[in-house]
Design an enzyme around this catalytic site. Sequence first.
Site, mmCIF file in Angstrom:
data_model
loop_
_atom_site.group_PDB
_atom_site.id
_atom_site.type_symbol
_atom_site.label_atom_id
_atom_site.label_comp_id
_atom_site.label_asym_id
_atom_site.label_seq_id
_atom_site.Cartn_x
_atom_site.Cartn_y
_atom_site.Cartn_z
ATOM 1 N N GLU A 82 0.457 -1.255 0.281
ATOM 2 C CA GLU A 82 -0.107 0.081 0.126
ATOM 3 C C GLU A 82 0.756 1.235 -0.408
ATOM 4 O OE1 GLU A 82 -2.981 -0.541 -0.545
ATOM 5 O OE2 GLU A 82 -2.796 -3.136 0.143
ATOM 6 N N HIS A 219 -15.167 -2.305 1.134
ATOM 7 C CA HIS A 219 -14.243 -1.357 1.439
ATOM 8 C C HIS A 219 -14.296 0.115 3.177
ATOM 9 C CE1 HIS A 219 -10.342 -1.197 -0.916
ATOM 10 N NE2 HIS A 219 -10.229 0.362 -0.708
ATOM 11 N N GLY A 224 -6.644 2.004 4.749
ATOM 12 C CA GLY A 224 -6.534 1.000 5.735
ATOM 13 C C GLY A 224 -7.204 -0.675 5.312
ATOM 14 N N GLY A 226 -6.872 -2.551 2.617
ATOM 15 C CA GLY A 226 -6.303 -3.889 2.509
ATOM 16 C C GLY A 226 -5.990 -4.228 3.265
ATOM 17 N N ARG A 227 -5.223 -3.983 4.034
ATOM 18 C CA ARG A 227 -4.404 -4.119 5.278
ATOM 19 C C ARG A 227 -5.308 -4.798 6.339
ATOM 20 N NH1 ARG A 227 -0.884 1.055 6.983
ATOM 21 N NH2 ARG A 227 -3.188 1.894 6.205
ATOM 22 N N GLY A 229 -8.218 -6.627 6.064
ATOM 23 C CA GLY A 229 -8.600 -7.176 5.276
ATOM 24 C C GLY A 229 -7.850 -8.171 5.122
#
Length: 390
Positions: A82, A219, A224, A226-227, A229
């Site tokens: 990211e 989402h 944050g 992506g992290r 998840g």
Amino acid sequence: MKRDDFARSPARRLVPTERGQVAFVPHDLPPPDLDLSRLAAPLAIAAQRLGELNGIGRTLPDPWLLIQPLQVREALTSSSMEGTYTTVDQLLLMDAGGSAREPWRDTVEVHNYRRALAQAMDSLADVPLSLRTLRNAHRTLLAGVARHRGADARAGEFKQRQNFIGAHEIENARFVPPPPSEAIAALDRLEKYIHREDRGGIPDLVDAALIHYQFETIHPFADGNGRVGRMLITLHLHARQAIRQPLLYLSPVLERRKDEYIDHLFEVSRAGRWGEWIDFFLAVVAEACQNAIDTADALLALQKEYRSRLRDAGRSANLVAITDLLFRSPVVTIPRLAEHLGVQYRSAQLNVESLVRVGILSEVSGTSNPKYFIAREIRDIITQTMKSDA
Ligand SMILES: Nc1ncnc2c1ncn2[C@@H]1O[C@H](COP(=O)(O)OP(=O)(O)OP(=O)(O)O)[C@@H](O)[C@H]1O
């Protein structure tokens, strides 16, 4: 997001959102047409590797010997995916109580990732995995850095404005997830899905792929996603006891295959390509398990090597205790060791000098009051495995 791209998507509803755009609301899990028979072969491979990793977890004298390095790698790679970068040395230094140096904000954030992951994992011993677990993880992840992440990023809180992926303007976004009210409702349903009693024969690993897709597609945070998840994958598998110890982390492999990863998520939304996404996910699991197994082998071999080095140098119980500690915390200070061993500063200092002499520890340059010492060979195993992924 182009409405036409999603015209035939079976996995969604499109709803109007700001600036004349549409947002994607995923259907609830599970997908109605999931064909598990086509996934039998990749599932068998992933499950077998996971079984081997579980076996290693059971035989390790101290599972933290492996958990810590894997969590360090997870934090570094999940963050770098990211655009948040630091070095392993900076992270280990901060883990050992040192203050962050340049790039300090990124280092704090990666260190926060480690803390968030560990706290969330620990919490599973007391409370089930829930949205609260994820909000707490998010709070820790963005502690002290949220305001640098933009006005909308509130640590521990779900989004209050429409977000989008892959552009600076919503008009150019590749993907627009649900608006806040739809997102909250979809998240509640996802939580119920995670807790459902009747799993309908869906294997845990397949469920992990479904849940990760659903979380990313909702989402739920301004930042944050992506992290958090990716933390959710390990948390879910650990909560289900599919992995007995928290030993499975996918980010090092996902980072290397990032474009495929992102495309697969998008293709589920665009065209309902669940099979391809799950197939990919299972291959990533198998590879991540193998990497963890190789890392365990390398660490155990090094531990054995350290023991023989210490034997040659006149082994003492304290030196063995320190080297064992180094596998959990590869960066140490003399005061920390004195406390750990319950000995005087001078005695810990002599131990450190011995370990420097046999090449197990070396001083971290530029540190004083206290000086920090690093076990470079342990550090190298963490980074080597990351490099061999590349
Ligand atoms: N089309 C997509 N559908 C669903 N999820 C996606 C899609 N594209 C990317 N993702 C997920 O979103 C993550 C990146 O999201 P985004 O760029 O919005 O960052 P973020 O919310 O700020 O999270 P972080 O700070 O952890 O990156 C990716 O790592 C991936 O997990």
